[in-house]
Design a protein around this motif. Structure first.
Motif, PDB file in Angstrom:
ATOM      1  N   TRP A 876       1.058  -1.307   0.283  1.00  0.00           N
ATOM      2  CA  TRP A 876       0.045   0.066  -0.051  1.00  0.00           C
ATOM      3  C   TRP A 876       1.097   1.080  -0.262  1.00  0.00           C
ATOM      4  CZ3 TRP A 876      -3.279  -1.375   4.522  1.00  0.00           C
ATOM      5  CH2 TRP A 876      -4.391  -2.315   4.046  1.00  0.00           C
ATOM      6  N   LYS A 877       1.506   1.177   0.850  1.00  0.00           N
ATOM      7  CA  LYS A 877       2.974   2.188   1.775  1.00  0.00           C
ATOM      8  C   LYS A 877       3.915   2.862  -0.212  1.00  0.00           C
ATOM      9  CE  LYS A 877       3.747   1.753   5.802  1.00  0.00           C
ATOM     10  NZ  LYS A 877       4.832   1.586   7.078  1.00  0.00           N
ATOM     11  N   LYS A 878       4.047   1.756  -0.850  1.00  0.00           N
ATOM     12  CA  LYS A 878       4.338   1.499  -2.370  1.00  0.00           C
ATOM     13  C   LYS A 878       4.228   1.988  -3.989  1.00  0.00           C
ATOM     14  CE  LYS A 878       8.034  -1.798  -2.010  1.00  0.00           C
ATOM     15  NZ  LYS A 878       9.077  -2.844  -2.613  1.00  0.00           N
ATOM     16  N   SER A 879       2.247   1.997  -3.523  1.00  0.00           N
ATOM     17  CA  SER A 879       1.887   2.074  -4.120  1.00  0.00           C
ATOM     18  C   SER A 879       1.267   3.333  -4.153  1.00  0.00           C
ATOM     19  CB  SER A 879       0.751   1.079  -3.849  1.00  0.00           C
ATOM     20  OG  SER A 879      -1.170   1.617  -5.322  1.00  0.00           O
ATOM     21  N   SER A 881       3.026   5.515  -2.167  1.00  0.00           N
ATOM     22  CA  SER A 881       4.085   7.056  -3.215  1.00  0.00           C
ATOM     23  C   SER A 881       4.323   7.248  -4.277  1.00  0.00           C
ATOM     24  CB  SER A 881       5.296   6.246  -2.356  1.00  0.00           C
ATOM     25  OG  SER A 881       6.567   6.940  -3.022  1.00  0.00           O
ATOM     26  N   CYS A 882       4.416   6.301  -4.841  1.00  0.00           N
ATOM     27  CA  CYS A 882       3.975   6.074  -6.667  1.00  0.00           C
ATOM     28  C   CYS A 882       2.857   7.399  -7.503  1.00  0.00           C
ATOM     29  CB  CYS A 882       4.006   5.142  -7.293  1.00  0.00           C
ATOM     30  SG  CYS A 882       5.709   3.686  -7.520  1.00  0.00           S
ATOM     31  N   PHE A 883       1.704   6.660  -6.914  1.00  0.00           N
ATOM     32  CA  PHE A 883       0.069   7.622  -6.759  1.00  0.00           C
ATOM     33  C   PHE A 883       0.833   8.944  -6.848  1.00  0.00           C
ATOM     34  CE2 PHE A 883      -2.609   3.894  -6.793  1.00  0.00           C
ATOM     35  CZ  PHE A 883      -2.979   3.297  -7.774  1.00  0.00           C
ATOM     36  N   GLU A 884       1.055   9.573  -5.801  1.00  0.00           N
ATOM     37  CA  GLU A 884       1.491  10.425  -5.293  1.00  0.00           C
ATOM     38  C   GLU A 884       2.372  11.720  -6.050  1.00  0.00           C
ATOM     39  OE1 GLU A 884       0.642  12.623  -0.628  1.00  0.00           O
ATOM     40  OE2 GLU A 884       2.905  10.329  -1.132  1.00  0.00           O
ATOM     41  N   ARG A 885       3.507  10.662  -6.172  1.00  0.00           N
ATOM     42  CA  ARG A 885       5.011  11.400  -6.674  1.00  0.00           C
ATOM     43  C   ARG A 885       4.415  12.121  -8.765  1.00  0.00           C
ATOM     44  NH1 ARG A 885       9.472   7.942  -6.253  1.00  0.00           N
ATOM     45  NH2 ARG A 885       9.048   6.591  -6.228  1.00  0.00           N
ATOM     46  N   GLY A 886       3.115  10.443  -9.290  1.00  0.00           N
ATOM     47  CA  GLY A 886       2.490  10.850 -10.351  1.00  0.00           C
ATOM     48  C   GLY A 886       1.703  11.860  -9.690  1.00  0.00           C
ATOM     49  N   ILE A 887       0.967  12.188  -9.183  1.00  0.00           N
ATOM     50  CA  ILE A 887       0.065  13.064  -9.339  1.00  0.00           C
ATOM     51  C   ILE A 887       0.656  14.368  -9.429  1.00  0.00           C
ATOM     52  CG2 ILE A 887      -1.142  14.630  -8.199  1.00  0.00           C
ATOM     53  CD1 ILE A 887      -2.430  11.653  -7.004  1.00  0.00           C
ATOM     54  N   HIS A 888       2.265  14.505  -8.389  1.00  0.00           N
ATOM     55  CA  HIS A 888       2.898  16.064  -8.462  1.00  0.00           C
ATOM     56  C   HIS A 888       3.438  15.504 -10.327  1.00  0.00           C
ATOM     57  CE1 HIS A 888       5.571  18.456  -7.092  1.00  0.00           C
ATOM     58  NE2 HIS A 888       6.321  18.543  -7.769  1.00  0.00           N
ATOM     59  N   ASN A 889       3.988  14.898 -10.764  1.00  0.00           N
ATOM     60  CA  ASN A 889       4.607  15.002 -12.104  1.00  0.00           C
ATOM     61  C   ASN A 889       3.271  16.073 -12.999  1.00  0.00           C
ATOM     62  OD1 ASN A 889       6.072  12.055 -12.064  1.00  0.00           O
ATOM     63  ND2 ASN A 889       6.938  14.105 -11.415  1.00  0.00           N
ATOM     64  N   PHE A 890       1.624  15.002 -13.215  1.00  0.00           N
ATOM     65  CA  PHE A 890       1.010  15.735 -13.876  1.00  0.00           C
ATOM     66  C   PHE A 890       0.832  17.381 -13.169  1.00  0.00           C
ATOM     67  CE2 PHE A 890      -0.018  10.799 -14.590  1.00  0.00           C
ATOM     68  CZ  PHE A 890       0.684  11.469 -16.574  1.00  0.00           C
ATOM     69  N   GLU A 891       0.552  18.095 -11.818  1.00  0.00           N
ATOM     70  CA  GLU A 891      -0.013  18.626 -11.550  1.00  0.00           C
ATOM     71  C   GLU A 891       1.278  19.898 -12.190  1.00  0.00           C
ATOM     72  OE1 GLU A 891      -0.559  18.272  -7.590  1.00  0.00           O
ATOM     73  OE2 GLU A 891      -2.357  17.374  -7.674  1.00  0.00           O
ATOM     74  N   SER A 892       2.404  19.620 -11.907  1.00  0.00           N
ATOM     75  CA  SER A 892       3.189  20.434 -12.316  1.00  0.00           C
ATOM     76  C   SER A 892       3.723  21.142 -13.966  1.00  0.00           C
ATOM     77  CB  SER A 892       5.394  20.005 -12.093  1.00  0.00           C
ATOM     78  OG  SER A 892       5.278  18.837 -12.803  1.00  0.00           O
ATOM     79  N   ILE A 893       2.639  19.729 -14.174  1.00  0.00           N
ATOM     80  CA  ILE A 893       2.813  20.693 -16.461  1.00  0.00           C
ATOM     81  C   ILE A 893       1.515  21.004 -16.431  1.00  0.00           C
ATOM     82  CG2 ILE A 893       4.864  19.707 -17.188  1.00  0.00           C
ATOM     83  CD1 ILE A 893       2.924  17.107 -17.664  1.00  0.00           C
ATOM     84  N   ASP A 894       0.338  21.301 -15.279  1.00  0.00           N
ATOM     85  CA  ASP A 894      -0.920  21.306 -15.240  1.00  0.00           C
ATOM     86  C   ASP A 894      -2.157  21.065 -16.233  1.00  0.00           C
ATOM     87  OD1 ASP A 894      -0.469  23.918 -14.146  1.00  0.00           O
ATOM     88  OD2 ASP A 894      -0.066  24.597 -15.992  1.00  0.00           O
ATOM     89  N   ASP A 895      -1.947  19.388 -16.041  1.00  0.00           N
ATOM     90  CA  ASP A 895      -2.556  18.320 -16.895  1.00  0.00           C
ATOM     91  C   ASP A 895      -3.702  17.608 -16.199  1.00  0.00           C
ATOM     92  OD1 ASP A 895      -3.249  16.030 -17.860  1.00  0.00           O
ATOM     93  OD2 ASP A 895      -1.605  15.395 -18.665  1.00  0.00           O
ATOM     94  N   ALA A 896      -4.728  18.372 -16.104  1.00  0.00           N
ATOM     95  CA  ALA A 896      -6.253  18.279 -14.718  1.00  0.00           C
ATOM     96  C   ALA A 896      -6.217  16.963 -15.598  1.00  0.00           C
ATOM     97  CB  ALA A 896      -6.335  19.518 -15.162  1.00  0.00           C
ATOM     98  N   THR A 897      -6.731  16.518 -16.260  1.00  0.00           N
ATOM     99  CA  THR A 897      -7.051  15.391 -16.549  1.00  0.00           C
ATOM    100  C   THR A 897      -5.312  14.134 -16.095  1.00  0.00           C
ATOM    101  OG1 THR A 897      -7.850  16.442 -18.701  1.00  0.00           O
ATOM    102  CG2 THR A 897      -8.012  13.519 -18.446  1.00  0.00           C
ATOM    103  N   ASN A 898      -4.866  13.514 -16.412  1.00  0.00           N
ATOM    104  CA  ASN A 898      -3.727  13.088 -15.801  1.00  0.00           C
ATOM    105  C   ASN A 898      -3.801  12.862 -14.283  1.00  0.00           C
ATOM    106  OD1 ASN A 898      -4.022  11.054 -18.202  1.00  0.00           O
ATOM    107  ND2 ASN A 898      -2.002  12.360 -18.855  1.00  0.00           N
TER     108      ASN A 898
END
Length: 1248
Positions: A876-879, A881-898
């Motif tokens: 759960w923690k690994k999963s 962590s991955c989701f959280e970093r992925g969300i940060h990646n998409f938010e940093s380029i204003d990709d609201a959909t992803n």
């Protein structure tokens, strides 16, 4: 002299001002008449001539001194053979250069005006050679010229057979040509010595010219011996180098095999001016320095006083002239000639004078007549009058026809670039023959015996370089450039000229565009754009169609079979258009049509390999490098997969990689071969390796698009190995190269991800990955001379573990991103930066889903009663962590959909965590736990964040609807669990009911039943189920509620409302008959419960009437059941054993039977109660015919129902049919329940 060889300014058109139009001259002033176009009309025949001086080394023009009569030219003037300010530098005086033309004079001009060669100019030659050719039909003297073709340009040089054979007898060179000449042309050849008269005439001409610039006319006595010596040496007065014929060409010192020779500053191969970055490079740069030593030592300098671009009719010629030009007379320029008064001027002399003046654009001729060296008189003649002189009358139109015919003849037959052709006419003969000396030379032991080989190769190379460096070069010329380079390489000896061969191969590879791999589908070959050439794949030269014209080799015995072509009679040259040919020779080797990306890249790699071989062959073999067989794959030391493939091992390798990238910024150089930075080998190998990495990258991208992921990984591995070697050799890394590396790693990440997603075809991918061509092996062998090529092994190994592949893919994207952070690359390449971050977000989503699914699998394997394991929690923690970093990646380029999709996946993870906690404890004592509530509420939070991220449905309707559905599902699941496993130990019943009701209503809020979509039936089913559950809950509350009548009434109304809505929604669905029947039965039960609280028969009859009405309405559910059961029954008969395609889920027979039994029981009960109430009403009230009918009908239905239920063997379909029939009867009999209700109401009013 080369400094002033700039491109001359174009002359103004005819009729424009005659001022200007000249290039800068070495003495700062124009010596020549202004460049202009002259249209001469001579004898009614129009001849167009235009001359533009491109270069002049003569000092300012001096007026000629008219000599007094009786001046004795046999006596030398005081200034004879002496330098002075008037004369200019030695060898380039106003008198011109009197030395004999060198055999490579056209090459010297071609090197200086490289822009004109191969493209704009038809002929490059000495003016003496041009005159000699145009006088062929009038002259009996022999003609011997070497002809070379470069593109559409012909280079003509005098080929002095006598001097050549004299040298041959001394050195042994050219013996093959001497034997050929003696065998076929002149069997009794012997050197002809020049007469005493020849030297006498040259001496008095020299003295006359010196008198003409002296002015005082004073003569100084000179001893006769000195005079003879001076006259014999005047030929070489300006030729300090002596002999004009070179030895067979040897390697210049700057192209020595010794690497140390390269340290002398000759570095012509800097990539910034070879091809790619010519915008900022000076025009000349160092391209010529590679060859200067060789040129000068071999007589390849441009020694003409002036170079002129002469256009004669439609023929463009670059001509070298040494004719003396003086001022004075009626015009700004005149030519000065000395004539023997006893010898009248003839046609040959007239043509000679006329052509000299046309070429140099001199409008007037001054002739000085003498008798035995004593000056007699002067005569001034206009240039246009020369063809009409007495005894020298000739037609200018015939001269024009001769020029056009000779050019057509040569261009049609000198078709092979790099070949040396020999145009020969024997003295006194009318036959002109053309031989291919290169072909004859190749029949000898050493093909490099031809001294023209090296100059031609250098010129081919230079012309190709020049064409490559031109801005906005149309790609249609690529075929010509390729021909030039291929012929250059063909002429050179690989062991003697590795630098030129390496450079030529690099430029050949640059002809193929590799920058836009994605556009391959839009056009088969981008090189065909705007092209007017016919492309083919043939590499052999294609002669013009009229090669077999009237000058072709015939069977006449007088024509030897060695000649390429023959002019049978020089008289034919005077016939207009006797020899027709297109002046523009089409490319002899068209650019190949590449039928795909792979073919194009393979061609590039073949040239790169040849270039690498040339570079490697020029380097000294290192003693510690073992001799390797290029055909044998190099064994590589792979690390243990147990450490290399694990996440921990990847982290270590990534750290090493980032350290290495940091060191690149500090210019860290390391080469295993010991190659010295700055040498031509170092520079060229860098460019070749970079080109190979680009080619492999494009190949990998193409294989990726074809879903050949094993092949794609192999190619990207080679691309990264090439890049690793480049980094080892590079002294400073350019941002462009770092960008390439970022792109390579991004593609590598894509490939690893696709391999992870296509694990079922792993064997085929592995086979493709391990395959290697011989070409790839040889390139890799060259790379291993410099580096271990293991810098990117962590990214390119093919793993069999899914987690490892996903991790490698993620690390590739992270490394690509890190590279963009090293410099300002992310701001310079925003599109690539966005793509990298998108991929990082995507791969982290993939890894998060992978860990989430693993956790779900562990949960399903775990026993229900056991608690959550540490392994699950770790996943759960690994999963998360991955989701959280992925969300940060998409938010940093204003990709609201992803970002919304990843938030949605995080919500799903929270639901999995909640489900894991619901399994703990005893099933019988099961209650909805606080942990479940916590995780479900977290899930709700993430779904709501996803909706906020999207903002509105218009942003991405599909994602919006998906998030809404998941949110509705979460609320529904939470409410269902609270309802089914009520936490009564912690909360009061009323509070639970309130929470369930709120959660159900929120679930309804996010479940849009009206939106037409593929999910609409699911939404309708969900909404119907929610209403059903709420109705059941309020029904249950009503049963258990005691006391508060207001609350009971409220529950009764809510239950009735939700039952009605549930029925309406279930009736919209065709695949939920059981659910519809169950809801109707519950409504009947609800009516029965209400009836129990009623005391009067009239009230009971009213409720009973409503219950029977509900029973009648169940007919729709029975019809749906019957339809589905009939289809299931008919299916095996029609299709045998095959299952129905696209059939809806089959009915649960057990559930149907159970519901049927309940229905029959309740139906029987209601009918019985109805009969009882109607009978009692009949006894109390007066007789009514309609009531009797209803009672009778109900009794009949009740009787039939009892008989039907008594038979236990009745088939299911038959039972349904009976019930449908009975319900029909009930609906028709006695006006139906509605009538009974109305009748009962009327009776009640009457009784009152």
């Amino acid at each position: 002299m080369g400094d002033s060889r700039e491109a001359g300014a174009e002359a103004p058109p005819a009729g424009a001002s005659a001022q200007g139009g000249l290039s800068l001259l070495s003495q700062g002033e124009s010596e020549e008449p202004s460049a202009q176009e002259s249209d001469l009309f001579l004898g009614g025949n129009e001849v167009k001539s235009r001359a533009v001086v491109k270069y002049s080394s003569a000092p300012p023009r001096t007026a000629f001194a008219r000599l007094e009569e009786k001046t004795d030219l046999k006596l030398p003037p005081a200034n004879w053979l002496r330098e002075s300010a008037k004369l200019g530098p030695a060898g380039t005086t106003i008198l011109g250069n009197s030395k004999k033309s060198k055999p490579f004079s056209s090459f010297g001009m071609a090197y200086d005006f490289i822009d004109s060669v191969g493209n704009d100019v038809d002929v490059v030659s000495d003016s003496e050679n041009i005159k000699k050719l145009l006088k062929i039909p009038y002259s009996k003297s022999h003609v011997s010229m070497a002809v070379h073709r470069i593109g559409r340009t012909l280079l003509l040089d005098d080929l002095d057979i006598q001097e050549l054979f004299m040298r041959s007898s001394q050195t042994g060179d050219w013996t093959w040509l001497k034997e050929f000449y003696q065998r076929l042309i002149d069997q009794k050849w012997q050197r002809k010595k020049k007469s005493k008269e020849h030297w006498y005439q040259k001496a008095i001409l020299s003295k006359f010219l010196y008198y003409s610039i002296n002015g005082d006319g004073a003569a100084q006595p000179v001893p006769s011996a000195a005079e003879q010596q001076a006259s014999s040496s005047s030929d070489q007065a300006h030729d300090p180098n002596g002999a004009s014929w070179p030895a067979p060409f040897e390697m210049p010192s700057s192209v020595s095999e010794d690497p140390s020779a390269s340290s002398q500053g000759n570095e012509p191969l800097e990539p910034s001016y070879i091809v790619g970055h010519v915008a900022s490079a000076p025009k000349e740069q160092n391209l010529t320095t590679l060859f200067n030593d060789g040129e000068n030592s071999q007589g390849l300098k441009n020694d003409f006083v002036r170079n002129i671009l002469w256009t004669f009719e439609d023929i463009h010629m670059l001509v070298g002239s040494n004719m003396p030009i003086f001022g004075g007379g009626r015009y700004p320029a005149v030519s000065l000639r000395l004539r023997d008064n006893n010898k009248p001027i003839n046609v040959l002399t007239g043509i000679d004078y006329w052509l000299d003046n046309l070429i140099c654009n001199v409008p007037e001729l001054v002739m000085c007549f003498h008798v035995n060296g004593i000056v007699q008189k002067y005569e001034m003649i206009k240039t246009e009058e020369i063809p009409n002189l007495e005894n020298s009358n000739f037609s200018t139109k015939v001269i024009k026809d001769i020029a056009q015919n000779i050019l057509s003849f040569l261009k049609s037959n000198c078709t092979k670039e790099g070949h040396t052709y020999w145009l020969f006419k024997a003295s006194g003969s009318d036959i002109v023959k053309l031989y291919d000396l290169t072909t004859l030379c190749e029949e000898t032991e050493d093909k490099y015996q031809n001294p023209f080989t090296m100059p031609v190769a250098i010129l081919l190379y230079k012309v190709a370089c020049n064409m490559m460096m031109k801005k906005n070069q149309n790609k249609k010329h690529y075929g010509t450039i390729r021909t030039l380079l291929l012929n250059c390489v063909k002429l050179l000896d690989k062991s003697r000229h590795p630098q030129i061969i390496a450079s030529a191969n690099y430029m050949l590879s640059e002809l193929f565009q590799l920058d836009e791999p994605k556009k391959e589908d839009s056009s088969e070959s981008s090189l065909n754009e705007n092209s007017d050439e016919s492309y083919s794949e043939e590499e052999e030269e294609m002669p013009d169609s009229d090669e077999n014209g009237p000058y072709s080799t015939s069977s006449d015995p007088s024509d030897d079979n060695k000649a390429v072509a023959v002019i049978k009679s020089v008289g034919e040259l005077s016939v207009p258009e006797k020899y027709k040919s297109i002046h523009q020779i089409r490319p002899s080797c068209a650019f190949p049509v590449c039928h795909g990306t792979e073919e194009r890249c393979r061609l590039v790699l073949s040239y790169v390999l040849e270039g690498l071989k040339s570079v490697d062959s020029s380097l000294k073999k290192e003693s510690d490098l073992p001799a390797a067989d290029p055909s044998t794959p190099i064994p590589l030391k792979y690390e243990d997969e147990s450490t290399g493939g694990s996440p921990e091992g990847l982290e270590k390798q990534m750290a090493l990689f980032l350290d290495k990238m940091g060191s690149l910024q500090k210019s860290n150089y390391s080469s295993q071969s010991g190659m010295i930075p700055g040498t031509w080998q170092h520079k060229m190998k860098l460019q070749l390796i970079l080109k190979s990495s680009k080619a492999y990258y494009v190949l990998s991208d193409a294989a990726m698009s074809l879903q050949k992921y094993g092949r794609a990984l192999r190619y990207i591995k080679l691309a990264l190995q090439s890049h690793d070697t480049y980094c080892c050799l590079c002294t400073n890394t350019f941002s462009e190269v770092l960008l390439f590396l970022s792109q390579y790693l991004t593609l590598c990440g894509d490939i690893q991800l696709m391999l992870a997603q296509n694990a079922n075809n792993r064997a085929a991918h592995l086979e493709e990955f391990n395959y290697q061509t011989k070409e790839d092996q040889e390139i890799l062998h060259s790379l291993h001379r410099e580096s271990s090529c293991r810098g990117f092994a962590w990214a390119t190994d093919l793993s069999t573990d899914l987690e490892s592949q996903l991790s490698v893919s993620c690390k590739c994207y992270e490394a690509a991103n890190e590279i963009l952070q090293f410099s300002d690359l992310k701001n310079q390449n925003p599109e690539h930066y966005v793509q990298v971050l998108k991929r990082m977000g995507n791969i982290r989503n993939e890894i998060g889903v992978f860990y989430m699914n693993q956790a779900a699998a562990l949960q399903s394997e775990r026993e229900v009663s056991t608690s959550v394991s540490p392994a699950e929690q770790q996943l759960w923690k690994k999963s998360f962590s991955c989701f959280e970093r992925g969300i940060h990646n998409f938010e940093s380029i204003d990709d609201a959909t992803n970002a919304a999709l990843l938030l949605c996946n995080t919500g799903r993870l929270m639901r999995i965590c909640a489900q894991a906690h619901c399994g703990a404890g005893d099933e019988f004592k099961r209650e909805f736990s606080p942990e479940e509530g916590l995780y479900y509420n977290k899930a709700v939070d993430y779904y709501l964040k996803a909706l906020r991220s999207l903002g509105a449905r218009d942003i991405h309707p599909a994602v919006w609807d998906s998030v809404n559905w998941e949110l509705s599902t979460t609320y529904f699941t939470m409410a269902t669990l609270q309802q089914d496993y009520a936490p009564l130990s912690r909360k009061a019943q009323e509070q639970i009911e309130k929470e369930v009701s709120e959660a159900m209503m929120k679930s309804l809020k996010y479940c849009d039943v009206d939106l037409v979509s593929a999910r609409q039936p699911l939404c309708q089913y969900r909404a119907a189920t929610i209403h059903h559950r709420l109705a059941s809950m309020y029904h249950s509350c009503l049963r258990n509620q005691v006391g508060d009548e207001h609350l009971r009434k409220q529950h009764r109304v809510l239950a009735d409302l939700h039952y009605s809505k549930a029925v309406k929604l279930f009736q919209l669905l065709k695949d939920a008959p059981c659910e519809l029947l169950r809801v109707q039965l519950e409504r009947v039960a609800f009516a029965e419960f209400q009836m129990t609280s009623q005391n009067s028969n009239i009230g009971k009859l009213k409720t009973l009437s409503g219950a029977l009405d509900i029973m009648v309405r169940t007919k729709h559910a029975f019809q749906l059941m019957r339809k589905e059961l009939a289809e299931e029954f008919d299916q095996p008969k029609s299709d045998g054993t095959s299952p129905a395609v696209d059939s809806s889920p089959s009915l649960n027979r057990e559930e149907v039977i159970k519901l049927l039994s309940i229905f029959e029981s309740r139906f029987s009960f209601l009918l019985l109660q109805s009969i009882k109430l109607l009978s009692s009403t009949k006894r109390k009230a007066s007789s009514n015919i309609e009531e009797d009918t209803v009672l009778k009908t109900n009794k009949q239905i009740y009787s039939q129902l009892l008989r039907a239920t008594a038979n236990k063997n009745t088939a299911l379909l038959e039972r349904i049919d009976i019930l449908v029939h009975l319900l029909d009867q009930l609906a028709r009999g006695g006006g139906g329940p509605g009538w009974r209700y109305g009748r009962c109401k009327h009776q009640t009013t009457a009784q009152r």
